[in-house]
Write an enzyme that holds these catalytic residues in place. Structure first.
Site, PDB file in Angstrom:
ATOM      1  N   GLN A 184      -9.137  -6.295  11.766  1.00  0.00           N
ATOM      2  CA  GLN A 184      -8.614  -5.297  10.829  1.00  0.00           C
ATOM      3  C   GLN A 184      -9.319  -3.951  10.949  1.00  0.00           C
ATOM      4  OE1 GLN A 184      -8.415  -7.069   6.858  1.00  0.00           O
ATOM      5  NE2 GLN A 184      -6.372  -7.854   7.317  1.00  0.00           N
ATOM      6  N   GLU A 218       0.817  -1.217   0.000  1.00  0.00           N
ATOM      7  CA  GLU A 218       0.000   0.000   0.000  1.00  0.00           C
ATOM      8  C   GLU A 218       0.851   1.267   0.000  1.00  0.00           C
ATOM      9  OE1 GLU A 218      -2.601  -3.238   1.726  1.00  0.00           O
ATOM     10  OE2 GLU A 218      -0.544  -2.544   2.103  1.00  0.00           O
TER      11      GLU A 218
END
Length: 626
Positions: free
Chosen positions: A158, A95
């Protein structure tokens, strides 16, 4: 519902930089920035879609052509309609690579860069590139998935409060609460990112919002109370600045990255030539004024030219345009330019007076400020008040002649990194885009390549992010596919994000990487040499002694063409071989000496008066003449 208000937009206003018209402002490469302030694409009729479908339709309507990202659980609903979209998705390997690629795309094109990640670690991996974009005022929109609304605050799998985490490093951010508001939030995010002082905007969307059904229509009505970036400067301040510019005896135009962001480079040249005032361009402004121009003194700051550093230091007038008086330029702040009156023009009112008192503060877009200064200076000159800068130029020319940029060949016969970079700039030429990592190679690239055009130099200036170069070069090449893009990276920086070369190989993005391999964390080692008695604690990387990794083999493993160069006689033909390859990424391992240093240098925390031209060599000045 998270909706911008005057209070919540205070952060946005602090980062604001006005823009003439975000739909037509010139980008650094001369193309228009295709980010509408008021979305212009209208759907014939409202349609029923999921929130995810609404998100993708909004991106299409906003003119987005590419998104860099990685799918994951919370953002996965958005990837299904993206499969059929006209928006190209580039699957990165990390990312952080997505964020830097979006930044490189934005810096190279002037358009908003877009990246996408899932919740939790996916979103937190974007924090570094978001902070990087914030420091360098880069227009970027980061879209993140979030756990479903009922799970927010429960420490669900998450889950991370990415809105809270990024609040200090975004121009604004949103947590979307309903599917109905997705088009408006996206339109507002792009407007905020691209207008005023550009910057990153985060849009966090819970998974259940992406899955919910909604009615999509376009364009939405933007709701941004309190967001009114100032565009045109105050006439009185402009007239006072013009009066000072035509009466000063030692003036300097101190040009920052804001001039590039505003598309004001042509006006800058006209202003400089009209007034005859010397120009210095910061690290973020290289290319805003041609390096070869007679009036260009070079880059100021810690590793700037002697003429640029002392030009600022001894000026009686500093006209700062889109610059922020950061510590790398000023050195020890209380000793910086003690005799100078300061005209400070910036779109962000929070920057004016933040570090150095402004005698004439000017809030406005750099393009308009410069145009109005040209008119006001012309009026002053017509009234018989031209400046006489002959003595000032005599002094500055003497400095340029006595203390030019240069380097010594390594005594041990190893390859000079400065020579490699200098030849790369000559062979690739002024139309190429050069993207640097952070460290010695970054400074040498800023010194020994001639930047003649805007939009040809990309780097991480404010945050100084190692690992920036490879993914940013990837984004730049996607945005400008017909332009040669070189990443100049260090062996330390390269090992942080080189996985994105696999993305480049698979996606057909033929960037070229010059690894300046000195076997060490070079800039840290330089400081250890100068300030830590040559105690080289944890700076040797093993890329020389053990050839771990072998950059040629690593490049080949990632789908690139791998080359190596270890002596000066082979530099030109190696670069030319890379230039001839246009169907694959290229990695060149330039094995250079470990002892080369960046000069000139102003040591951190010291005055610019203490600039060193080389180790043990301090410039000599006649104080009576300056």
């Amino acid at each position: 519902m998270t909706r911008p208000t005057p209070e919540t937009l205070a952060h946005s206003a602090r980062r604001a930089r006005a823009s003439a018209d975000p739909a037509t402002d010139a980008a650094p490469n001369g193309r228009a920035a295709a980010v509408p302030a008021a979305p212009a694409v209208r759907q014939p009729e409202p349609v029923q879609l999921s929130g995810a479908g609404s998100l993708v339709r909004s991106l299409e309507a906003l003119g987005v052509d590419v998104v860099f990202g990685i799918p994951g659980g919370a953002i996965l609903p958005a990837y299904d309609p993206l499969y059929d979209s006209t928006v190209r998705h580039i699957l990165v390997r990390h990312e952080q690579g997505a964020g830097h690629a979006a930044t490189g795309y934005a810096q190279a094109t002037g358009r908003v860069g877009v990246c996408m990640a899932t919740s939790g670690p996916g979103a937190t991996n974007l924090v570094t590139p978001i902070a990087d974009a914030y420091m360098d005022s880069v227009p970027m929109v980061a879209i993140t998935g979030q756990v479903a609304r009922p799970s927010i605050g429960t420490d669900a799998f998450q889950e991370a409060d990415i809105q809270g985490i990024t609040l200090p490093i975004t121009k604004h951010n949103f947590l979307v609460q309903t599917a109905e508001e997705i088009p408006r939030v996206l339109a507002e995010a792009f407007h905020l990112a691209s207008t005023g002082r550009p910057g990153p905007v985060l849009v966090d969307i819970p998974k259940d919002v992406l899955q919910a059904q909604t009615t999509f229509s376009w364009p939405p009505t933007l709701d941004l109370p309190g967001y009114r970036p100032t565009l045109h400067p105050h006439g009185k301040q402009i007239r006072e600045a013009a009066r000072l510019m035509t009466s000063a005896r030692r003036p300097v135009l101190y040009v920052g990255g804001g001039v590039l962001k505003a598309g004001a480079t042509e006006g800058l040249r006209r202003l400089a030539e009209l007034t005859g005032i010397p120009v210095v361009t910061t690290l973020m402004a290289l290319g805003a004024f041609p390096d070869s121009h007679r009036q260009h003194l070079g880059m100021p700051g810690m590793h700037g030219t002697v003429a640029a550093v002392y030009g600022l230091q001894k000026a009686d007038l500093i006209v700062a345009l889109g610059a922020r008086f950061d510590d790398r330029v000023t050195g020890k702040l209380d000793s910086f330019a003690p005799d100078a009156t300061v005209v400070h023009a910036d779109i962000d009112p929070a920057e004016i007076g933040k570090n150095r008192h402004a005698d004439v503060p000017i809030v406005g877009d750099a393009k308009h400020v410069i145009e109005e200064l040209i008119a006001a200076v012309t009026t002053e000159r017509a009234a018989g008040r031209p400046a006489d800068l002959g003595d000032w130029w005599t002094q500055l020319d003497d400095l340029r002649e006595r203390y030019p940029l240069g380097y010594e060949e390594p005594a041990d016969g190893t390859l000079s990194p400065q020579y490699v970079i200098e030849r790369l700039g000559k062979i690739a030429g002024p139309d190429a885009v050069y993207v640097a990592g952070v460290g010695q190679h970054q400074m040498w690239a800023s010194q020994f390549i001639s930047y003649e055009k805007p939009g040809t130099w990309l780097n991480s200036g404010g945050l100084g992010t190692m690992g920036y170069a490879v993914p940013a070069a990837m984004g730049a090449k996607v945005g400008r596919p017909d332009t040669v893009v070189w990443a100049i990276d260090g062996d330390g920086c390269f090992q942080m994000t080189n996985q994105e070369l696999a993305t480049c190989a698979l996606e057909g993005i033929p960037v070229k990487i010059a690894v300046i391999n000195n076997g060490n964390l070079g800039m840290v080692r330089q400081w250890q040499t100068l300030f830590y008695n040559e105690r080289y604690s944890n700076t040797e990387l093993g890329t020389h002694k053990h050839r771990i990794p072998d950059f040629v083999k690593l490049g080949e493993a990632l789908g690139c063409v791998g080359l190596r160069c270890e002596n000066a006689a082979d530099v030109d033909k190696t670069i030319e071989a890379a230039m001839a390859i246009n169907d694959a990424p290229v990695v060149i391992d330039f094995v250079v000496g470990k002892d080369a240093m960046v000069w000139p240098m102003v040591a951190a925390g010291t005055s610019n008066d203490e600039i060193m031209f080389a180790r043990g060599v301090r410039p000599a000045f006649d104080e009576d003449d300056i």
